[in-house]
Design a protein around this motif. Structure first.
Motif, PDB file in Angstrom:
ATOM      1  N   GLY A   1      -0.664   3.658  -2.446  1.00 58.06           N
ATOM      2  CA  GLY A   1      -1.327   4.547  -1.501  1.00 58.06           C
ATOM      3  C   GLY A   1      -0.705   5.935  -1.459  1.00 58.06           C
ATOM      4  O   GLY A   1      -1.223   6.847  -0.820  1.00 58.06           O
ATOM      5  N   ASN A   2       0.428   6.114  -2.180  1.00 62.66           N
ATOM      6  CA  ASN A   2       1.089   7.423  -2.206  1.00 62.66           C
ATOM      7  C   ASN A   2       0.219   8.452  -2.912  1.00 62.66           C
ATOM      8  O   ASN A   2      -0.554   8.110  -3.810  1.00 62.66           O
ATOM      9  CB  ASN A   2       2.434   7.269  -2.932  1.00 62.66           C
ATOM     10  CG  ASN A   2       3.324   8.473  -2.757  1.00 62.66           C
ATOM     11  OD1 ASN A   2       3.155   9.479  -3.433  1.00 62.66           O
ATOM     12  ND2 ASN A   2       4.261   8.383  -1.840  1.00 62.66           N
TER      13      ASN A   2
ATOM     14  N   SER B   1      -3.739   1.305   7.473  1.00 64.53           N
ATOM     15  CA  SER B   1      -4.547   1.401   6.257  1.00 64.53           C
ATOM     16  C   SER B   1      -5.421   2.655   6.208  1.00 64.53           C
ATOM     17  O   SER B   1      -5.605   3.222   5.133  1.00 64.53           O
ATOM     18  CB  SER B   1      -5.384   0.135   6.088  1.00 64.53           C
ATOM     19  OG  SER B   1      -6.154  -0.075   7.235  1.00 64.53           O
TER      20      SER B   1
ATOM     21  N   THR C   1      -5.182   3.815   2.317  1.00 65.29           N
ATOM     22  CA  THR C   1      -5.724   2.890   1.309  1.00 65.29           C
ATOM     23  C   THR C   1      -7.118   2.425   1.704  1.00 65.29           C
ATOM     24  O   THR C   1      -7.817   1.807   0.918  1.00 65.29           O
ATOM     25  CB  THR C   1      -4.813   1.675   1.152  1.00 65.29           C
ATOM     26  OG1 THR C   1      -4.561   1.117   2.450  1.00 65.29           O
ATOM     27  CG2 THR C   1      -3.492   2.066   0.521  1.00 65.29           C
TER      28      THR C   1
ATOM     29  N   PRO D   1       5.424   6.370   4.189  1.00 63.68           N
ATOM     30  CA  PRO D   1       4.271   7.079   4.738  1.00 63.68           C
ATOM     31  C   PRO D   1       4.655   7.813   6.025  1.00 63.68           C
ATOM     32  O   PRO D   1       5.403   7.284   6.838  1.00 63.68           O
ATOM     33  CB  PRO D   1       3.274   5.960   5.057  1.00 63.68           C
ATOM     34  CG  PRO D   1       3.782   4.754   4.360  1.00 63.68           C
ATOM     35  CD  PRO D   1       5.240   4.921   4.187  1.00 63.68           C
TER      36      PRO D   1
ATOM     37  N   THR E   1      -2.241   6.085   7.926  1.00 64.52           N
ATOM     38  CA  THR E   1      -0.912   6.311   7.369  1.00 64.52           C
ATOM     39  C   THR E   1      -0.907   6.270   5.843  1.00 64.52           C
ATOM     40  O   THR E   1      -0.491   7.221   5.193  1.00 64.52           O
ATOM     41  CB  THR E   1       0.071   5.263   7.934  1.00 64.52           C
ATOM     42  OG1 THR E   1      -0.178   5.104   9.332  1.00 64.52           O
ATOM     43  CG2 THR E   1       1.491   5.718   7.734  1.00 64.52           C
ATOM     44  N   THR E   2      -1.381   5.158   5.259  1.00 59.51           N
ATOM     45  CA  THR E   2      -1.339   5.053   3.786  1.00 59.51           C
ATOM     46  C   THR E   2      -2.639   5.497   3.135  1.00 59.51           C
ATOM     47  O   THR E   2      -2.679   5.712   1.932  1.00 59.51           O
ATOM     48  CB  THR E   2      -1.056   3.604   3.343  1.00 59.51           C
ATOM     49  OG1 THR E   2      -2.086   2.762   3.869  1.00 59.51           O
ATOM     50  CG2 THR E   2       0.295   3.135   3.839  1.00 59.51           C
TER      51      THR E   2
ATOM     52  N   THR F   1       9.024   7.980  -0.328  1.00 58.28           N
ATOM     53  CA  THR F   1       7.605   7.619  -0.345  1.00 58.28           C
ATOM     54  C   THR F   1       7.143   7.020   0.975  1.00 58.28           C
ATOM     55  O   THR F   1       5.979   6.677   1.106  1.00 58.28           O
ATOM     56  CB  THR F   1       7.313   6.586  -1.451  1.00 58.28           C
ATOM     57  OG1 THR F   1       8.112   5.419  -1.211  1.00 58.28           O
ATOM     58  CG2 THR F   1       7.635   7.135  -2.817  1.00 58.28           C
TER      59      THR F   1
ATOM     60  N   PRO G   1       0.817  -1.225   0.000  1.00 58.32           N
ATOM     61  CA  PRO G   1       0.000   0.000   0.000  1.00 58.32           C
ATOM     62  C   PRO G   1       0.844   1.265   0.000  1.00 58.32           C
ATOM     63  O   PRO G   1       0.369   2.319  -0.425  1.00 58.32           O
ATOM     64  CB  PRO G   1      -0.802  -0.101   1.301  1.00 58.32           C
ATOM     65  CG  PRO G   1      -0.706  -1.518   1.733  1.00 58.32           C
ATOM     66  CD  PRO G   1       0.568  -2.052   1.177  1.00 58.32           C
ATOM     67  N   SER G   2       2.098   1.179   0.454  1.00 61.99           N
ATOM     68  CA  SER G   2       2.911   2.391   0.437  1.00 61.99           C
ATOM     69  C   SER G   2       3.261   2.805  -0.992  1.00 61.99           C
ATOM     70  O   SER G   2       3.715   3.924  -1.219  1.00 61.99           O
ATOM     71  CB  SER G   2       4.178   2.206   1.261  1.00 61.99           C
ATOM     72  OG  SER G   2       4.933   1.164   0.724  1.00 61.99           O
ATOM     73  N   THR G   3       3.045   1.917  -1.992  1.00 64.19           N
ATOM     74  CA  THR G   3       3.276   2.332  -3.382  1.00 64.19           C
ATOM     75  C   THR G   3       2.004   2.959  -3.962  1.00 64.19           C
ATOM     76  O   THR G   3       1.978   4.152  -4.243  1.00 64.19           O
ATOM     77  CB  THR G   3       3.720   1.147  -4.268  1.00 64.19           C
ATOM     78  OG1 THR G   3       2.733   0.106  -4.192  1.00 64.19           O
ATOM     79  CG2 THR G   3       5.062   0.610  -3.827  1.00 64.19           C
TER      80      THR G   3
END
Ligand code: HEC
Length: 378
Positions: free
Chosen positions: A230-231, A343, A349, A281, A346-347, A279, A226-228
């Motif tokens: 979700g950016n 979820s 998503t 979070p 932070t991100t 990237t 999700p850090s990809t």
């Protein structure tokens, strides 16, 4: 993934084989190079013919079903996961007010048009300028990622860039590479010189496929990161990671050559670390002392989460709580606190595609409460 591994594994193996053939003279007559290998407890001796063997062997193995089944199963999954529930997985109301049907049409249209544009670019004047062609293709793919990410949910944007690239790769096999090989075999049967041009086209397409394997692999599994997607600039992360993986592939492609460029691999690693740092979070500020009532938090969760995450979800398309995460009670929320923090705060998503329109204030409120719960559990 299963058939994709078979496809990419075979393709990496033949690429390696081609690069490692011993072409030093003298070779047997008609042989361009040979190679000894040991694997699985046995010795292998492979030979590559300069043109073709004197007669066609009875058993000639083709490698095509790995590619075709990767595409067929991938498209099936695209329908099952994304299109059968496009309201939840394709749309992001904060980006556009597309309806589910238009989103699917956009997705399928993108895949088809991407192949056509690619195919005709490869046949255009750029054909004789492979580097320029590669530059144009990278630029077009970046634009595709950017445009899709501005109208669809970022997850859907990622998967459609992947589907477009995957379709280009499989169509290359189906429409160009395999027909080129058929021409070789037919010419051999008819005892004539094969037409050289399909082979040349096939080589260009094979090379593209080779460089596109790692970006596609990344996109296939990107939903676990999700850090990809979700950016806030998800498409840039996609382009960045893809370029880095293309560089890694290039390093392995030219590793055997005299003019090898050892620096590419460490450079790619550094770029990857920089991408991760850029990237990563941001965690919410720590105001663990702030007192927030459980009730206020549950109001938010009931409004924004339990349409899906409940013992009886009301969101169309959901018959059970996704991931078996139910958030009906404050105890349930506490038991999932760390994952909810990642979820929904932070991100970001969650909520999926922000379907339930969660606000930034609500995220901050939830975040502060969760931080307190995690750091000072009663
Ligand atoms: C529209 C439906 C929907 C809504 C609304 C929704 N979720 Fe989800 N959630 C999902 C789905 C689907 C998954 C399954 C995981 C996936 O496919 O990424 C999921 C997964 C999760 C996970 C597990 C992620 C992981 O792997 O750690 C958490 C935690 C979560 N949701 C929390 C929330 C919270 C908190 C809210 C409200 C702020 C929320 N969700 C709102 C659909 C939803």
């Amino acid at each position: 993934m299963i058939v994709g591994i078979a496809w990419i594994g075979a393709s990496f193996y033949f690429n390696w084989l081609e690069n490692r053939l011993d072409r030093s003279q003298p070779q047997e007559e008609g042989i361009a190079g040979n190679l000894w290998a040991i694997h699985g407890g046995g010795f292998y001796h492979l030979k590559k013919f300069q043109v073709a063997p004197p007669s066609l062997p009875v058993d000639l193995h083709w490698f095509k079903w790995e590619a075709y089944t990767t595409w067929l199963s991938g498209m099936a999954l695209l329908f099952v996961v994304y299109y059968f529930n496009s309201q939840a997985f394709m749309l992001d109301p904060s980006k556009s007010d597309l309806d589910p049907f238009s989103a699917i049409a956009l997705g399928l249209g993108t895949i088809t048009i991407s192949w056509l544009v690619y195919h005709y670019l490869c046949k255009s004047v750029l054909r004789s300028q492979p580097l320029l062609l590669a530059g144009v293709l990278v630029l077009l793919l970046a634009c595709l990622a950017w445009q899709l990410d501005s109208v669809l949910s970022s997850r859907a944007a990622y998967i459609h860039v992947g589907a477009a690239i995957g379709t280009i790769m499989v169509a290359n096999v189906f429409f160009v590479i395999i027909p080129g090989q058929l021409e070789l075999v037919t010419a051999l049967k008819e005892n004539r010189q094969p037409d050289a041009s399909p082979g040349k086209d096939g080589l260009l397409r094979s090379r593209h496929n080779n460089y596109l394997t790692l970006p596609v692999l990344f996109i296939m599994i990107s939903h676990h990161f999700p850090s990809t997607y979700g950016n806030s600039q998800a498409w840039m992360v996609l382009v960045g990671v893809s370029l880095i993986s293309i560089a890694v592939r290039h390093y392995f492609n030219i590793r055997h050559m005299k003019k090898q460029a050892i620096w590419i691999l460490p450079a790619a690693m550094i770029c990857m670390v920089v991408t991760m740092l850029l990237t990563a979070p941001k965690t919410v500020q720590n105001f663990s002392d702030a007192h927030i009532d459980d009730i206020d938090v549950m109001v938010v969760v009931n409004q924004r989460c339990t349409v899906c995450h409940s013992s009886s979800p009301t969101q169309a398309g959901f018959s059970a709580a996704p991931g078996n995460i139910m958030l009906d009670t404050v105890e349930q929320l506490k038991s999932h606190a760390p994952r909810v923090l990642i979820s929904a705060v932070t991100t970001k998503t969650m909520p999926l595609g922000n379907l339930s329109a969660m606000t930034e204030e609500e995220r901050t409120l939830l975040g502060l409460w969760l931080e307190h719960e995690i750091n000072h559990p009663e």
